[in-house]
Design an enzyme around this catalytic site. Sequence first.
Site, PDB file in Angstrom:
ATOM      1  CG  ASP A 201      -1.995   0.960   1.245  1.00 44.30           C
ATOM      2  OD1 ASP A 201      -2.817   0.876   0.328  1.00 44.30           O
ATOM      3  OD2 ASP A 201      -2.061   1.827   2.144  1.00 44.30           O
ATOM      4  CD  GLU A 255      15.086 -13.862   6.098  1.00 48.09           C
ATOM      5  OE1 GLU A 255      14.102 -14.290   6.729  1.00 48.09           O
ATOM      6  OE2 GLU A 255      15.687 -12.811   6.393  1.00 48.09           O
TER       7      GLU A 255
HETATM    8  C1  NOJ Z   1      -4.428   2.878  -0.974  1.00 55.07           C
HETATM    9  C2  NOJ Z   1      -5.564   1.925  -0.824  1.00 55.07           C
HETATM   10  O1  NOJ Z   1      -5.779   1.272  -2.045  1.00 55.07           O
HETATM   11  C3  NOJ Z   1      -6.742   2.746  -0.366  1.00 55.07           C
HETATM   12  O2  NOJ Z   1      -7.928   2.008  -0.380  1.00 55.07           O
HETATM   13  C4  NOJ Z   1      -6.445   3.296   0.996  1.00 55.07           C
HETATM   14  O3  NOJ Z   1      -7.482   4.177   1.379  1.00 55.07           O
HETATM   15  C5  NOJ Z   1      -5.130   4.073   1.025  1.00 55.07           C
HETATM   16  N1  NOJ Z   1      -4.094   3.422   0.300  1.00 55.07           N
HETATM   17  C6  NOJ Z   1      -4.657   4.261   2.444  1.00 55.07           C
HETATM   18  O4  NOJ Z   1      -4.231   3.056   2.994  1.00 55.07           O
END
Ligand code: NOJ
Length: 552
Positions: A201, A255
């Site tokens: 993310d 690993e």
């Molecule tokens: C990207 C994710 O795809 C989204 O859904 C989220 O709100 C933001 N990152 C924050 O984690």
Amino acid sequence: MQHWWRDAVLYQVYPRSFADADGDGTGDIAGITARLGHVADLGADGIWLSPFYTSPWADGGYDVADFRDVDPRLGTLEDFDAMVAAAHALGLRVMVDIVPNHTSEEHPWFRKALEAGPGSPERELYVFRDGRGADGGLPPTNWRSTFGGPAWTRAADGQWYLHMFAPEQPDLNWGDPRVREEFRGILRFWSGRGVDGFRIDVAYALVKDLDEPLRDLVLVEGGRFEDILANPDHPFLDRPEVHEVYRDWRRVLAEFDPPPATVGEVWLPSERRVLYTRPDELDQAFNFDFLRTAWDADAYRRVIDSSIADAAQVGTVPTWVIGNHDVVRPVSVLGLPAGTDQGAWLLSDGHDPEPDLELGTRRARALALLELSLPGSAYVYQGEELGLPEVADLPAESLEDPRWVRSGHTDKGRDGCRVPLPWTVEGASYGFSGAGGDAVGSEEPGSAPWLPQPEGWGRWSVQAQADDPGSVLSLYRRALAHRGEFSSDEVLTWDDTLNRGPVLAYWRGGDVLVLVNTGEEAVELPPGRVLVASVETDGRLPGNAAVWLRRE
Ligand code: NOJ
């Protein structure tokens, strides 16, 4: 041997909205296990699972309170293990989402940081600062949260903490070695449970330039993408130091045998995005360029050429994305009246003007054949294979996306693409709840789905489409059945004779010709056997359509 992910098709599961086994109105891990057959029948190579960790769901699970456990509403670690085993038995890989930029405000680290007070080592795990102004009553900088409003919230003792997203998602301080060590442990934890990969993310945002004084940004209308372009030395996006995190992670994942794959969420221009996929960093980064591309052959040609060329610079192949849980569904985007600013539509409210769903569906079918025929891998968001439209008219009281609240109720946010899937034509939740039963449609009466499904949602259901050769589902199944005939060949060769005007034409695997007609007029088809077509072809390819032909 070529790495599996280089030409894989990954199906994105948004756990709360995929399938609900226990009938509480929210999708769960057991529901995923029960419905994995759908993904296998589709012909995908695996799933990417959006977060299922313990979370108060201030941002649908992207606010994690425990990175090493399953949210009790979704199941248990044992359910997770059973799901992975069932996926593997079907030949499906499992990628999980990892959220390293921030935690939930309910994460024990953040609770302790609030308790411990200014200057404490606990606060060093996050980004706490004194405010500006005489009494420190102004935020430390002008940085904005992606969901609207300032990126700083004031704690009870007067200090401010940074959150690029909602206030319930405080940003971690990646300058602190404890944060780095914690995430090494998290990667090992899930790798040890047999996952085949990680989706990272906001991969381009972890490291911040926190040298004092913190710098204000040049703020530009339009969102984060525009901010990046306006601030070449951005204090918290695409910092050069972030690449060292992924070099470190590659060593950790090595690993394991085989090392789990990695795909980063990197909303950057192509030439900067691919730097995350240098040989010693991540394996892949999502290529979101199609999301900002209008239905226009020249525009697609440019994106395809630059994506392939930029990826080649670092020895890899692109990924392709036409939708996910953060953007308006492709059927609705492609049905917009000509001239609509598609980029703005995706990033803002997105529910005005009204899309033409018939046209949007026709184009989305063609775009699927474009996406699935390109060299590299593709990520298909749940419901794309059903041709689901955006649900634009969700009642205000049902909206959960923090963008709705943070925008002062002007931006309905992303819930319209997160409405629970329809599995059956009839039934209180169109087969969404009761997925733990034996057969599709064995619905138990239960709670209503967490987001209301529109009237008639069942017409897009798996049951309605499975045996209809003209359905979107059948199109995806046919395309994925044929894709393996050329996908391991990473070369795309434009056909110099046919590739012009509104028609894209290229060869794959030596003898498969792909034609995409973005215009309105039909064009003659060259000789060949039709492998799959988005419409009836009959010797000609109509407008807003695509075909894969095998040279005889
Ligand atoms: C990207 C994710 O795809 C989204 O859904 C989220 O709100 C933001 N990152 C924050 O984690």
